[in-house]
Enzyme design. Structure first.
Site, mmCIF file in Angstrom:
data_model
loop_
_atom_site.group_PDB
_atom_site.id
_atom_site.type_symbol
_atom_site.label_atom_id
_atom_site.label_comp_id
_atom_site.label_asym_id
_atom_site.label_seq_id
_atom_site.Cartn_x
_atom_site.Cartn_y
_atom_site.Cartn_z
ATOM 1 N N LYS A 208 0.843 -1.206 0.000
ATOM 2 C CA LYS A 208 0.000 0.000 0.000
ATOM 3 C C LYS A 208 0.879 1.258 0.000
ATOM 4 O O LYS A 208 0.694 2.163 -0.780
ATOM 5 C CB LYS A 208 -0.906 -0.047 1.234
ATOM 6 C CG LYS A 208 -1.845 1.121 1.346
ATOM 7 C CD LYS A 208 -2.829 0.885 2.485
ATOM 8 C CE LYS A 208 -3.589 2.159 2.804
ATOM 9 N NZ LYS A 208 -4.541 2.005 3.886
ATOM 10 N N GLU A 214 10.530 -4.637 4.606
ATOM 11 C CA GLU A 214 10.644 -6.045 4.207
ATOM 12 C C GLU A 214 10.314 -6.218 2.731
ATOM 13 O O GLU A 214 11.021 -6.896 1.974
ATOM 14 C CB GLU A 214 9.669 -6.911 5.035
ATOM 15 C CG GLU A 214 9.989 -7.008 6.515
ATOM 16 C CD GLU A 214 9.358 -5.894 7.343
ATOM 17 O OE1 GLU A 214 8.995 -4.836 6.776
ATOM 18 O OE2 GLU A 214 9.231 -6.087 8.570
ATOM 19 N N GLY A 269 -4.988 -2.159 5.033
ATOM 20 C CA GLY A 269 -4.165 -3.282 4.559
ATOM 21 C C GLY A 269 -4.811 -4.634 4.798
ATOM 22 O O GLY A 269 -4.907 -5.478 3.896
ATOM 23 N N ARG A 270 -5.304 -4.859 6.005
ATOM 24 C CA ARG A 270 -5.853 -6.188 6.346
ATOM 25 C C ARG A 270 -7.257 -6.403 5.768
ATOM 26 O O ARG A 270 -7.850 -7.455 5.951
ATOM 27 C CB ARG A 270 -5.821 -6.396 7.856
ATOM 28 C CG ARG A 270 -6.445 -5.257 8.652
ATOM 29 C CD ARG A 270 -6.043 -5.321 10.117
ATOM 30 N NE ARG A 270 -6.545 -4.175 10.872
ATOM 31 C CZ ARG A 270 -5.939 -2.999 10.957
ATOM 32 N NH1 ARG A 270 -4.807 -2.780 10.309
ATOM 33 N NH2 ARG A 270 -6.450 -2.034 11.696
ATOM 34 N N GLU A 355 -4.775 -6.910 14.792
ATOM 35 C CA GLU A 355 -4.319 -5.578 14.388
ATOM 36 C C GLU A 355 -5.483 -4.579 14.463
ATOM 37 O O GLU A 355 -5.290 -3.389 14.669
ATOM 38 C CB GLU A 355 -3.711 -5.611 12.974
ATOM 39 C CG GLU A 355 -2.682 -4.502 12.753
ATOM 40 C CD GLU A 355 -1.912 -4.588 11.451
ATOM 41 O OE1 GLU A 355 -2.529 -4.472 10.382
ATOM 42 O OE2 GLU A 355 -0.681 -4.770 11.480
ATOM 43 N N HIS A 386 -4.440 -33.562 18.364
ATOM 44 C CA HIS A 386 -3.307 -34.351 18.857
ATOM 45 C C HIS A 386 -2.169 -33.462 19.332
ATOM 46 O O HIS A 386 -1.043 -33.934 19.496
ATOM 47 C CB HIS A 386 -2.824 -35.301 17.747
ATOM 48 C CG HIS A 386 -3.886 -36.280 17.358
ATOM 49 N ND1 HIS A 386 -4.059 -37.477 18.015
ATOM 50 C CD2 HIS A 386 -4.865 -36.209 16.429
ATOM 51 C CE1 HIS A 386 -5.087 -38.114 17.478
ATOM 52 N NE2 HIS A 386 -5.606 -37.369 16.519
ATOM 53 N N LYS A 514 9.214 -0.561 14.242
ATOM 54 C CA LYS A 514 9.791 -0.155 12.944
ATOM 55 C C LYS A 514 10.855 0.919 13.148
ATOM 56 O O LYS A 514 11.937 0.865 12.593
ATOM 57 C CB LYS A 514 8.688 0.407 12.029
ATOM 58 C CG LYS A 514 7.759 -0.627 11.440
ATOM 59 C CD LYS A 514 6.814 0.056 10.442
ATOM 60 C CE LYS A 514 5.645 -0.820 10.076
ATOM 61 N NZ LYS A 514 4.639 -0.155 9.253
#
Ligand code: F6P
Length: 550
Positions: A208, A214, A269-270, A355, A386, A514
């Site tokens: 965005k 990253e 973003g999400r 978030e 399990h 950040k």
């Protein structure tokens, strides 16, 4: 006390909860007291079914929770979001992911501009691009047809498309493989590039902001990989496209603006899978299927916007979550899909929820005196059974859970599917019923065990039960139902944000890390000792610096 906890609706719930605790009423008791419960606590919409009867709620609890939703003016907030008001108040932004999947094409004005015009234009651009890659009109710099697409992005620019691609793998378009790179740890990109040929690979840089450390680091590595092969800068334009709101940064990277797919600051973003961020998915499943994802999301929007609150699936799930967190004290919420393809979906929900509602101040900036978003976690059943279900059944913490399953699988192994779904039904039953010490002891004695051994073992083999669960059944895991399921959780998160009075659409909590990472990075790159942090951080950073310069 805050305006939430001091409100009459909250106080009524508190008193009701205390009375429930005093009477030791369990879910099992509620089934006896309310014989119609399984029918009444059941909602269906477009092939998605929710059974919420196995919660520690009576009809009266639901009435009070719905009263809380009314008192918090949920319907009004829902309309304000849909109408493009800046409900993201700390960033002064509208929140319009519903516009991205608005299939009615009815106009949605924001600041006097109909956002649907731009939405429709970008969808048309994406559709044409998908067609050109699929039919081979779009080719690599060397003239080869594209066979592999790599989405480079992180967080919302990664988790949604990856979860959708994995969930919809039975609908994959033949001839295109989609890969995802997110972590700045180069083992991630190295592992993906090792399997690929630059001639036939297309990179999608999904960001965005187009500044995320990253993503930009991975994109530069991919760019070098392409240039090392072709030895010509012009190759970048044939092997990279961008999904972003930042035209200047995209141009600086060397991507032509005609190969940039835009979205807007009113897409969080999400919440962005439905926008250009979904391009890797559209390439991976084909345009018609991508449109079905939008259709599914839109169908859930209609349900959310138009159903009465007491028959509204996301509202009910949101309210149950509030009850579990704030009154029953649950700190986490498990999402347990009984479908392997939904493995990554849990990761996406984790970001979506944590978030959005991982907030400690309300919309006005006052510190809240109640719990907000829970920890969201989970893994597909039956594997989880399990591994970690032990704690859910017999641990000291209350872990409410959503069980999600698909009625019609995309394989022909009926025997597997029967076992899978039998396990799901059994788990929700076991979590609710438990098994008393008397039952356990009687069973052991009946099997011939000595009374002394039975008495010793009984506490270990006892299950308290009374653990709240929701069960969601989808007809199929197809594009439509996937879209519907994802939008369901988006609106659940919205509902809870309104009840808690927080802004679900900012994420300032990611900023401090950040900033400090930038400062430590400059320490690693500078000459001299690292001394400006606390003693622990100085020591850790020094170890990193000396190791990397050895
Ligand atoms: O750091 C968190 C975050 O801002 C998310 O909200 C977002 O989805 C992600 O980073 C990636 O951001 P971008 O799409 O701008 O690269």
């Amino acid at each position: 006390m805050s305006d939430l906890t001091s409100s009459a609706a909250w106080q009524a719930l508190d008193a009701h909860h205390k009375a429930m605790v005093r009477s030791c009423q369990t879910i099992k008791d509620l089934f006896k007291a309310e014989p119609e419960r399984a029918d009444q606590m059941w909602i269906e919409t477009h092939g998605l079914r929710l059974d919420y009867s196995k919660n520690r709620v009576s009809a009266e609890t639901m009435r009070l929770l719905l009263g809380l939703a009314k008192a918090r003016r949920l319907e009004e907030w829902r309309a304000r979001m849909a109408e493009g008001e800046a409900v993201n108040n700390t960033e002064h932004r509208a929140v319009l992911h519903m516009a991205l999947r608005n299939r009615t094409k009815a106009g949605i004005p924001v600041d006097g501009v109909n956002v649907m015009t731009e939405v429709t234009a970008v969808l048309a651009q994406m559709k044409a691009f998908v067609a050109s890659v699929h039919d081979g009109t779009w080719r690599g710099f060397g003239g080869e047809q594209i066979t592999d697409v790599v989405n480079i992005g992180i967080g919302g620019s990664h988790l949604g498309p990856q979860a959708a691609m994995e969930s919809l793998r039975n609908h994959a378009h033949a001839g295109i493989s989609v890969h995802y790179v997110s972590n700045v740890d180069a083992h991630d990109i190295d592992g993906v590039l090792a399997t690929l040929n630059p001639e036939t690979t297309l990179f999608i840089v999904a960001s965005k902001t187009f500044t995320t450390q990253e993503t930009m680091t991975n994109a530069q590595t991919a760019r070098r990989w392409v240039l090392d092969h072709f030895g010509d800068e012009k190759a970048v334009a044939r092997h990279f496209v961008a999904l972003s709101t930042n035209v200047d940064a995209v141009t600086d990277f060397g991507i032509e603006t005609s190969n940039m797919f835009r979205f807007w600051d009113w897409v969080g973003g999400r919440y962005s899978l439905w926008s250009a961020i979904g391009l890797s998915l559209a390439l991976g499943i084909g345009w018609a299927n991508f449109e079905q994802v939008l259709e599914g999301g839109h169908a859930m929007d209609q349900h959310f916007l138009n159903s009465p609150l007491d028959r509204n699936m996301p509202v009910i799930l949101g309210l149950l979550g509030v009850w579990n967190s704030n009154f029953l004290g649950a700190a986490s919420h498990a999402v347990l899909p009984y479908d392997q393809r939904l493995d990554r979906f849990v990761d996406h929900l984790q970001q979506l929820d944590m978030e959005s509602n991982g907030k400690r101040v309300n919309r006005e900036g006052a510190v809240v005196n109640y719990q907000t978003g829970p920890v969201i976690w989970g893994r597909p059943g039956t594997n989880g059974q399990h591994a970690f279900y032990q704690l859910i059944h017999q641990g000291t913490r209350l872990v409410p859970a959503d069980f999600i399953a698909v009625l019609h699988p995309d394989h022909h192994h009926l025997e597997h599917h029967k076992i899978l779904l039998a396990n799901l039904c059994a788990q929700t039953e076991a979590l609710m019923l438990g098994k008393s010490e008397e039952q356990v002891r009687a069973q052991m004695l009946a099997s011939g065990m000595a009374a002394e051994d039975a008495a010793r073992l009984a506490p270990h083999r006892t299950f308290p039960g009374n653990i709240p669960t929701n069960t969601l059944f989808l007809d199929r895991l197809d594009p439509f139902h996937f879209g519907q399921l994802l939008a369901l959780y988006e609106h659940k998160v919205f509902t809870q944000g309104i009840i808690w009075g927080v802004n679900s659409f900012d994420q300032w909590g990611v900023e401090l890390g950040k900033e400090l990472a930038q400062s430590i990075l400059s320490d690693l790159e500078a000459v001299g000792d690292i001394t400006r942090h606390d003693a622990s951080t100085n020591r850790l950073a020094t170890l990193v610096k000396t190791t990397l310069t050895e």
